[in-house]
Design an enzyme around this catalytic site. Structure first.
Site, PDB file in Angstrom:
ATOM      1  CE1 TYR A 292      -4.282   4.902   0.527  1.00 23.40           C
ATOM      2  CE2 TYR A 292      -3.168   2.980   1.400  1.00 23.40           C
ATOM      3  CZ  TYR A 292      -3.312   3.934   0.423  1.00 23.40           C
ATOM      4  OH  TYR A 292      -2.482   3.930  -0.668  1.00 23.40           O
ATOM      5  CE1 TYR A 342      -3.851   1.858  -2.771  1.00 20.60           C
ATOM      6  CE2 TYR A 342      -2.267   1.680  -4.556  1.00 20.60           C
ATOM      7  CZ  TYR A 342      -2.555   1.979  -3.244  1.00 20.60           C
ATOM      8  OH  TYR A 342      -1.570   2.410  -2.399  1.00 20.60           O
TER       9      TYR A 342
END
Ligand SMILES: [Zn+2]
Lengths: 387, 138
Positions: A292, A342
């Site tokens: 991440y 994103y």
């Protein structure tokens, strides 16, 4: 049942379908429509009819709710639905909750999804009327306003304690951008990044510059989870959920983890302990990782937390092309949140599946194991996938 | 500028700050300090607490310089500093704040070159009772 070991989650379920919309700074369709498209694409990929879906999982921040999605795409009777908090920390937990429900017999076909118009929508931190008093009262009056500011504070301390440098953060940004340059679906597909561009870019919150921050994207993604038995009958090669974990450490504070004994060991450490305890392999056996990356600095922290290197070594680990294809740990092979899209980390899950199917645009040869992680610095989650 | 949106647990901190006092919630049974304030003690589970005054001396634990895009009031003074201060009296208690040239001065009043981790700082309060920090040796 005396003497018998509980079956647990290990390889009990598999991801058999993935779907996504295109990614862009602005898409014309609304979030609900994008969610429907991604979910139907994932079910089509799996070869499973919408009427067979009986379980759902998403994020608490997801604005398309189960009722709206179910009646739009024609799901059957749902017997399990779950939403996970903490923004990007919940990404892998969506799959983990479905896997748990299916392994426990509470459902048979699960869909996880995330649809978000973060590119054309408002930045959440600009909302001054709906601020939770804890911990905002301790940070926002002083101008610590945005996620970038909160993580920059940990980043500065991390660099101070361990000697990590901006070049280490650049290595993360560059690896993601290089993979995005191989991925036509990535927002940064045709935009290479150089060290000079990185070092001369504008600050967002020193020590984090523009290229340390993820993209602002419109898009939606989904995946389909079924039992290993059912997976054998699906259209695609199953990608097994080998191990799954959530992590909320003792005395943790989401995003502003300044208020405990050891702020630089975050939720990744907690999730990792559970993840590896239930796995048949170790960090050294991971062929490719999707870590991440809302901010570059989360990657060295996660590399340490998930055991790819020792504490304080996450910066140095990025040296020598370690994160590139052919390196020690190729990561974020579709470009990640920094350079593909994103969408609260859901693109990392889909890319993990593509790697283990052998269909990535930046394929790691013979990849058989993949770690996917969710947001670090918030209550998090992670998946170990295997082919 | 944003004012603190307080909750039941945090309200005493801000009441004392308006009186020019820096106080930290402390367990009345086991004597452990805790921050942010909360209803009971994570060490001994006691619901009894008191607000203990501290010297207001601290050390910079970390700092950032936010640049736009920011909320308008903050953009107007950007880049400014935000620091995390570790209290000398209670090293695990860390407070977010701003390092300024003097009490009541703007968020950008101190030269960025003066700020470093481990710098010794002292609490002061602005006119609204918001804690601020100045260098111990200006
Ligand atoms: Zn106590």
């Amino acid at each position: 049942m005396a003497g018998q070991r509980m079956a647990g989650l290990k390889d009990a379920t598999a991801i058999v379908g993935i779907g996504q919309t295109s990614f862009a700074k602005q898409l014309p369709e609304d979030e609900r429509t994008l969610a429907c498209r991604a979910v139907l694409a994932a079910l089509d990929d799996a070869g499973i009819a919408p009427g067979e879906v009986d379980a759902l999982a998403s994020y608490t921040m997801e604005e398309t709710d189960e009722v709206e999605l179910a009646k739009a795409v024609g799901f059957g009777d749902l017997t399990f639905f779950s939403k996970i908090g903490y923004g990007g920390g919940g990404s892998c937990a969506t799959v983990a909750h479905l896997a748990t429900a299916i392994a426990a017999g509470q459902a048979t076909v699960g869909v996880a999804w995330r649809s978000r118009k973060r590119g054309s929508g408002a930045r959440p931190w600009t909302n001054t009327t709906r601020q939770l008093p804890t911990p905002a009262q301790w940070t926002r009056p002083f101008g610590l306003l945005r996620p970038a500011d909160e993580i920059a504070m940990l980043t500065r301390r991390y660099m101070y304690e361990y000697g990590a440098t901006r070049d280490h953060l650049f290595n993360v940004a560059l690896a993601c951008r290089n993979r995005a340059n191989q991925n036509p679906a990535a927002i940064m597909y045709d935009r290479p990044l150089t060290r000079e561009m990185y070092m001369t870019s504008r600050w967002i919150s020193e020590p984090l510059c523009l290229f340390d921050n993820c993209l602002e994207t419109d898009g939606a993604l989904a995946c389909v989870v079924v039992s290993r038995e059912r997976a054998r009958d699906c259209r695609r090669t199953p990608v097994y959920v080998h191990s799954a974990a959530q992590g909320l450490p003792a005395q943790h504070h989401g995003m502003v983890n300044y208020w405990n004994d050891d702020p630089l060991t975050g939720p990744a450490w907690t999730a990792a302990r559970h993840l590896w305890k239930h796995a048949d392999f170790t960090p050294q056996d991971v062929d490719v990782a999707q870590i991440y990356d809302a901010f570059t600095a989360l990657v060295p922290l996660s590399l340490e937390g998930y055991g790819f290197c020792g504490r304080g070594e996450g910066g140095a680990f990025t040296e020598g092309g370690a994160l590139e294809i052919g390196g020690q740990l190729p990561l974020n092979t579709s470009g990640g949140g920094l350079s593909e899209a994103y969408v609260h980390g859901f693109n990392l899950i889909n890319e993990g599946v593509r790697q283990l199917r052998g269909t990535s645009t930046a394929q790691v040869p013979d990849a058989a194991t993949c770690l996917v992680t969710a947001g670090e610095g918030v209550p998090t989650s992670a998946l170990l996938l295997r082919s | 500028m944003l004012s603190p949106v307080t909750d039941t647990d945090g309200a005493p901190f801000w009441q004392y700050a308006r009186q020019g006092q820096l106080r930290v919630q402390t367990c009345a049974d086991c004597d452990e300090t805790r921050f942010p304030p909360r209803p009971c003690c994570p060490h001994c589970q006691s619901f009894a607490s008191e607000w203990r005054q501290v010297s207001g001396r601290g050390r910079v634990w970390s700092y950032v310089f936010p640049h736009p895009p920011l909320l308008p009031d903050y953009a107007a003074v950007a880049p400014y500093n935000v620091i995390v201060v570790e209290l000398v009296d209670a090293p695990r208690i860390r407070l977010v704040g701003n390092l300024v040239s003097e009490a009541g001065a703007a968020l950008n009043s101190l030269s960025p070159s003066r700020i470093r981790i481990e710098a010794r700082v002292q609490v002061v309060f602005d006119a609204d009772g918001l804690p601020q920090w100045v260098l111990e040796r200006p």
